[in-house]
Design an enzyme around this catalytic site. Structure first.
Site, PDB file in Angstrom:
ATOM      1  N   PRO A  79     -38.400   5.424 -29.027  1.00  0.00           N
ATOM      2  CA  PRO A  79     -37.906   4.571 -27.947  1.00  0.00           C
ATOM      3  C   PRO A  79     -36.453   4.874 -27.612  1.00  0.00           C
ATOM      4  O   PRO A  79     -35.647   5.160 -28.496  1.00  0.00           O
ATOM      5  CB  PRO A  79     -38.050   3.169 -28.528  1.00  0.00           C
ATOM      6  CG  PRO A  79     -37.897   3.368 -30.016  1.00  0.00           C
ATOM      7  CD  PRO A  79     -38.552   4.698 -30.294  1.00  0.00           C
ATOM      8  N   CYS A  95     -19.203   9.814  -1.320  1.00  0.00           N
ATOM      9  CA  CYS A  95     -19.445  10.343   0.028  1.00  0.00           C
ATOM     10  C   CYS A  95     -20.858  10.898   0.167  1.00  0.00           C
ATOM     11  O   CYS A  95     -21.057  12.108   0.377  1.00  0.00           O
ATOM     12  CB  CYS A  95     -18.397  11.401   0.371  1.00  0.00           C
ATOM     13  SG  CYS A  95     -16.773  10.682   0.637  1.00  0.00           S
TER      14      CYS A  95
END
Length: 434
Positions: A294, A360
Site C-alpha cells: 500500500p 502558465c
C-alpha cells in the site's frame, strides 16, 4: 462544500471557525511556514500503517509483510516512520534506496521495483543487500544474472507478472494488462523462472503483480491473486519449485470527495487473504508469505495542502499561489478533491467556481466546480487527501521553488522538508562559457 470527515485526516477539527489538523491551527501554520504548504497528520499516517499490519496478521494464517510504496511520497523522516512502525519499503530508484539507507531502514525489508532499472540501481541494491529486486523483463534478468555471478550469498528476486487484468481505474494508473509496460508476459514466465533458478547469484523468491492504483473493485485484486497462485502451481508442476512469496501489489483506493466510500483496510485484508487461502487450497499449495504494497491508502488521507488566495476573476475563477507544479494530478488524471477555507471553515458554501493555479498552462486548474464560501485575497484554502502523488511528482515549472512539508501531531509541528529557495532551484545552472 460539505465537510466530509472521511476525506480529511482523523484529527481534523473546526475550532472557532478555523481548521485544525493534529491539534495545530492550519492558518497559523500557513503564516509561519508560508504557502503553498503541505501537512502530514502523524496520527492518521501511523494509524493506517498499524491498521495494515494488524489487519493482515489477523486475516491471513501464513506469514505476511506490509511494504509501504515509497513512490506515493518519500523522504528521510517518512522512511524513519515506516521503519518505526515495522513496515517494509518499496523503492524505484537509486536515490529512494539511498533515502531508505539514510533513514536506517533495514535493507532486508526493502524491495527495488522499476521497469527500466539502471546498472547503478541494480549494483547498489545488490551491494546493499536489499531483500528483493523485482525483475520486470528478460533483458533485466540477463543483466542481473551477470551482475550477481560473483556473489557467495545469492540476491533474492521476485518476478513481476503482467497478469492480463484490466483494472477499473484511470488508464494512466492501470498497470496490469497484457500490453502494459510493466511485467513479464505470462507466456515468458517459465523461461524467466528457469533462468533465475540456474543463476548461481540469484535466489528466486516468487511472483509479484500490480494491476494499478486507486482500485475499488476488489474482485480484480482477487483475480490477481488467483493468477499468481496458478502460476505458482505451474512452476511446481513444470519446474519442481514452489515460491515462498507471492505479492498482489497494492493500489487500494481512497476517497477524495464526499461521494466516495471510506477506505476499509480490514475488508481489503480479509478479501486478499481469503483469496490466497482459497486458491492455494484449490491447487494444493502451502501458503506462501503474502506481501502487500500500500502507498496511497497509507499517506493520502494524512496529507493536507494549504494555499493562499491571490484574487478572484469574475464569478468563475479563484486564483491561488500554487497548482500543477505541486499537484499535477488534476491536470494529468482529471483528479478531483475536497477543499475548504481554513480561516472560515464554519462558513457555508455560497458559490461554485474553479480554482486556478499560478502556472502558465490553461490546464492548471486545481479544483473544478467546487462549492466554497465567497473567498477574499489572503484567505487560506485547504485541500484534503493531498498526501499521495503530489509532492512526489512536484516540479519547478516556471522555476518556482517547491513547497515545504511539515508533520503535525498533538499540537506540535516538525519540519520534514524545508521550502526550496531560488538558490536551490538555480544550483544546477552554469553560466555560458564558450
Amino acid at each position: 462544500m460539505t465537510f466530509a470527515p472521511h476525506v480529511w485526516p482523523e484529527t481534523a477539527a473546526i475550532i472557532a471557525g478555523r481548521l485544525f489538523i493534529g491539534g495545530c491551527d492550519t492558518v497559523a501554520l500557513a503564516e509561519r511556514f508560508g504557502t503553498p504548504l503541505y501537512l502530514l497528520d502523524e496520527a492518521t499516517l501511523r494509524g493506517a500503517m498499524r491498521r495494515y499490519r494488524t489487519a493482515f496478521a489477523a486475516a491471513y494464517p501464513g506469514p505476511t509483510r506490509v511494504h509501504y510504496a515509497g513512490k506515493a511520497l518519500l523522504n528521510t523522516a517518512l522512511a524513519q516512520i515506516v521503519a518505526q512502525e515495522g513496515l517494509g519499503l518499496d523503492v524505484v530508484s537509486a536515490t529512494e534506496l539511498l533515502v531508505a539507507k539514510r533513514a536506517g531502514m533495514p535493507l532486508e525489508h526493502v524491495h527495488l521495483h522499476g521497469n527500466a532499472k539502471s546498472d547503478l540501481e541494480l549494483e547498489r541494491a545488490i551491494a546493499w543487500r536489499v531483500g528483493a529486486i523485482v525483475v520486470d523483463n528478460l533483458d533485466e534478468l540477463a543483466r542481473l544474472r551477470a551482475l550477481t555471478a560473483h556473489l557467495a550469498l545469492p540476491q533474492g528476486v521476485l518476478l513481476r507478472v503482467a497478469p492480463a487484468i484490466e483494472a477499473d481505474t484511470h488508464a494512466h494508473i492501470a498497470t496490469g494488462s497484457a500490453t502494459a509496460k510493466f511485467g513479464l508476459p505470462l507466456d515468458s514466465l517459465d523461461q524467466a523462472v528457469a533462468q533465475t533458478l540456474t543463476a548461481p547469484g540469484l535466489r528466486w523468491l516468487g511472483f509479484h503483480a500490480h494491476i494499478g492504483s486507486q482500485l475499488f473493485a476488489l474482485d480484480q485484486v482477487t483475480a490477481t491473486v488467483e493468477v499468481l497462485v496458478a502460476l505458482a502451481a505451474r512452476s511446481r508442476d513444470r519446474l519442481g519449485v514452489i515460491p515462498e512469496e507471492l505479492s498482489p501489489g497494492g493500489g487500494l483506493g481512497v476517497p477524495y470527495t464526499a461521494d466516495q466510500p471510506a477506505t476499509d483496510i480490514e475488508h481489503y485484508a480479509h478479501i486478499v487473504s481469503a483469496a490466497m487461502c482459497r486458491a492455494c487450497a484449490q491447487h494444493a499449495l502451502p501458503l506462501p508469505r503474502l506481501t502487500v504494497e500500500p502507498g496511497r491508502s497509507i499517506v493520502a488521507r494524512a496529507g493536507v495542502a494549504l494555499y493562499r488566495v491571490i484574487g478572484r476573476k469574475g464569478e468563475r475563477w479563484l486564483h491561488i499561489d500554487g497548482g500543477m507544479a505541486d499537484n499535477i494530478r488534476p491536470a494529468l488524471y482529471g483528479a478531483r478533491y475536497s477543499a475548504m477555507l481554513a480561516n472560515r471553515a464554519n462558513v457555508s458554501a455560497s458559490t461554485k467556481l474553479d480554482v486556478g493555479g499560478r502556472y502558465c498552462e490553461s490546464g492548471d486548474v486545481l479544483l473544478r466546480e467546487i462549492e466554497l464560501p465567497l473567498a477574499e485575497p489572503g484567505d487560506v484554502l485547504a485541500v484534503a487527501t493531498a498526501g499521495a502523488y503530489t509532492l512526489s511528482m512536484a516540479s519547478n515549472y516556471n522555476l518556482v521553488p517547491r513547497p515545504a512539508l511539515v508533520l503535525v501531531g498533538d499540537g506540535k509541528v516538525c519540519l520534514l522538508q524545508r521550502r526550496e529557495s531560488e538558490e536551490d532551484v538555480l544550483a544546477r545552472d552554469q553560466f555560458l562559457d564558450m
